[in-house]
Design an enzyme around this catalytic site. Structure first.
Site, PDB file in Angstrom:
ATOM      1  N   CYS A 282     -13.763 -39.307   5.439  1.00  0.00           N
ATOM      2  CA  CYS A 282     -15.166 -38.875   5.350  1.00  0.00           C
ATOM      3  C   CYS A 282     -15.705 -38.359   6.682  1.00  0.00           C
ATOM      4  O   CYS A 282     -16.334 -37.289   6.748  1.00  0.00           O
ATOM      5  CB  CYS A 282     -16.038 -39.995   4.798  1.00  0.00           C
ATOM      6  SG  CYS A 282     -16.116 -41.485   5.811  1.00  0.00           S
ATOM      7  N   HIS A 332     -19.270 -45.086   4.904  1.00  0.00           N
ATOM      8  CA  HIS A 332     -19.010 -43.777   4.288  1.00  0.00           C
ATOM      9  C   HIS A 332     -20.121 -42.810   4.684  1.00  0.00           C
ATOM     10  O   HIS A 332     -21.229 -43.227   5.026  1.00  0.00           O
ATOM     11  CB  HIS A 332     -18.958 -43.900   2.761  1.00  0.00           C
ATOM     12  CG  HIS A 332     -18.569 -42.617   2.076  1.00  0.00           C
ATOM     13  ND1 HIS A 332     -17.379 -41.974   2.329  1.00  0.00           N
ATOM     14  CD2 HIS A 332     -19.235 -41.848   1.160  1.00  0.00           C
ATOM     15  CE1 HIS A 332     -17.313 -40.879   1.592  1.00  0.00           C
ATOM     16  NE2 HIS A 332     -18.433 -40.782   0.888  1.00  0.00           N
ATOM     17  N   HIS A 344     -18.683 -34.528   0.302  1.00  0.00           N
ATOM     18  CA  HIS A 344     -18.023 -35.602   1.061  1.00  0.00           C
ATOM     19  C   HIS A 344     -16.571 -35.741   0.631  1.00  0.00           C
ATOM     20  O   HIS A 344     -16.144 -35.228  -0.411  1.00  0.00           O
ATOM     21  CB  HIS A 344     -18.756 -36.924   0.830  1.00  0.00           C
ATOM     22  CG  HIS A 344     -18.757 -37.387  -0.602  1.00  0.00           C
ATOM     23  ND1 HIS A 344     -18.432 -38.670  -0.991  1.00  0.00           N
ATOM     24  CD2 HIS A 344     -19.027 -36.731  -1.776  1.00  0.00           C
ATOM     25  CE1 HIS A 344     -18.528 -38.783  -2.318  1.00  0.00           C
ATOM     26  NE2 HIS A 344     -18.893 -37.616  -2.804  1.00  0.00           N
TER      27      HIS A 344
END
Length: 369
Positions: A282, A332, A344
């Protein structure tokens, strides 16, 4: 005030004298009684409600010149009290039918132990939890204790419900008083009632599951519609955004350029620790996208949460970094692209994709441009 009281008395007396027809006092009183009368209406109050509610709704919509809606609302207003009463009665009876099985079991145990069924009836209210059912069973108990007339007490109890299950209960008790075959009759009715209750519960469960599946499908379709719209917007941005050319001067990057460039990597596989188009994690994805525009971000999520400056949800713009995690610790992140979506690289086995940004573990957002 005195005139209002006299008018009320006159109308109330008229209702009491009117023994037949829709506006019969006795008919309305029995109707309200059988439905439990949760609103505690008198026959007079019921009729006034039936007349005033549609009139008020009709006038309210008539003022706004919406004639069709005025008529529809007036019709709905006329039946609204009945809808409320019958809905509450239906809810009550679902619980009462289950608790009636407990009453049968108690009577069966008591009579098996040699207790006369009339005496056993006086303790039935102890196993009920539904307020309406418990109160009526308590009234049944009190009337039996005071008058010793079990049949009349059962008739009065029955008049409080509009239910075939209650009718069967009263009929079974009356027959057992005549025949003396109490235990067998109670056991048979109890088993039959429990089977019907089980079937109804299973049917209700199926309805709930079906409704849940429909809601999930609608939510999925809504999300997919939003994602498709977002993709169309991205495609339009990519078509209209000139190719970014790095310069040695001050960095000036548009949010459209960031979104357009990030969208080039849709479908790229997730790779733990990945920082290239061969595979991204990420933070590696966001770092790579912004590095293309000469903006250097920290390597890990917990570094990038300190880059740039914080922005609130209300201030979010395409290109902002959004962070997720528990206890304020980011685990994240991705890039907000507008329309309630972010791009993402989620997890192992997944790919760079677009998802709704409004997750329950949302922490904050940062602007780095």
């Amino acid at each position: 005030m005195q005139e209002e009281k006299n008018s009320y008395k006159k109308f109330n007396n008229y209702l009491r004298k009117n023994e037949e027809g829709y506006f019969s006092y006795n008919r309305i009183e029995k109707y309200l009684k059988k439905l439990g009368n949760p609103l505690e209406l008198t026959p007079f109050g019921y009729i006034i409600g039936k007349l005033l509610i549609p009139l008020i709704l009709f006038i309210a919509f008539l003022i706004s010149n919406d004639y069709i809606l005025a008529i529809i609302s007036a019709v709905f207003g006329y039946f609204i009290l009945d809808i409320i009463l019958k809905t509450k009665d239906k809810q009550d009876m679902k619980v009462i039918k289950i608790e009636l099985g407990d009453v049968y079991d108690l009577l069966n145990i008591q009579t098996s132990a040699g207790v006369f069924i009339g005496n056993a009836l006086t303790e039935c209210y102890l196993v009920a939890s539904n307020k309406r059912f418990k109160m009526k069973l308590a009234e049944l108990s009190a009337e039996i204790n005071m008058t010793k007339n079990i049949e009349k007490a059962l008739d009065n109890f029955q008049s409080n419900f509009n239910s075939p299950e209650i009718d069967n209960f009263v009929m079974t008790i009356k027959q057992s008083l005549i025949t003396g075959q109490t235990e067998e009759a109670l056991e048979d009715i109890s088993d039959s009632l429990k089977e019907r209750n089980l079937i109804e519960i299973q049917e209700d469960t199926k309805k709930v599951n079906s409704t849940a599946n429909i809601i999930q499908l609608l939510m999925y379709l809504g999300i997919m519609t939003t994602i498709n719209e977002t993709l169309r917007q991205i495609q339009a941005i990519r078509s209209s955004t000139p190719k970014y050319t790095p310069s040695r001067g001050a960095v000036s990057v548009s949010s459209s350029a960031v979104v357009a460039y990030a969208s080039n990597f849709l479908g790229t596989p997730y790779k733990w620790g990945g920082t290239t188009p061969a595979g991204f994690d990420c933070s590696g994805f966001t770092q790579y996208v912004y590095k293309h525009f000469g903006i250097n971000l920290g390597r890990a999520t917990y570094n990038q949460i300190n880059d740039g400056y914080a922005v609130s949800r209300d201030e979010l713009k395409p290109g902002d970094l959004v962070f997720y995690g528990k206890g304020g610790s980011p685990s994240h992140m991705g890039i907000y692209i507008g329309n309630g979506m972010y791009i993402h690289s989620p997890r192992t086995g997944d790919v760079v994709k677009i998802s709704p940004y409004d997750r329950p573990d949302y922490i904050t957002a940062r602007r780095v441009m």
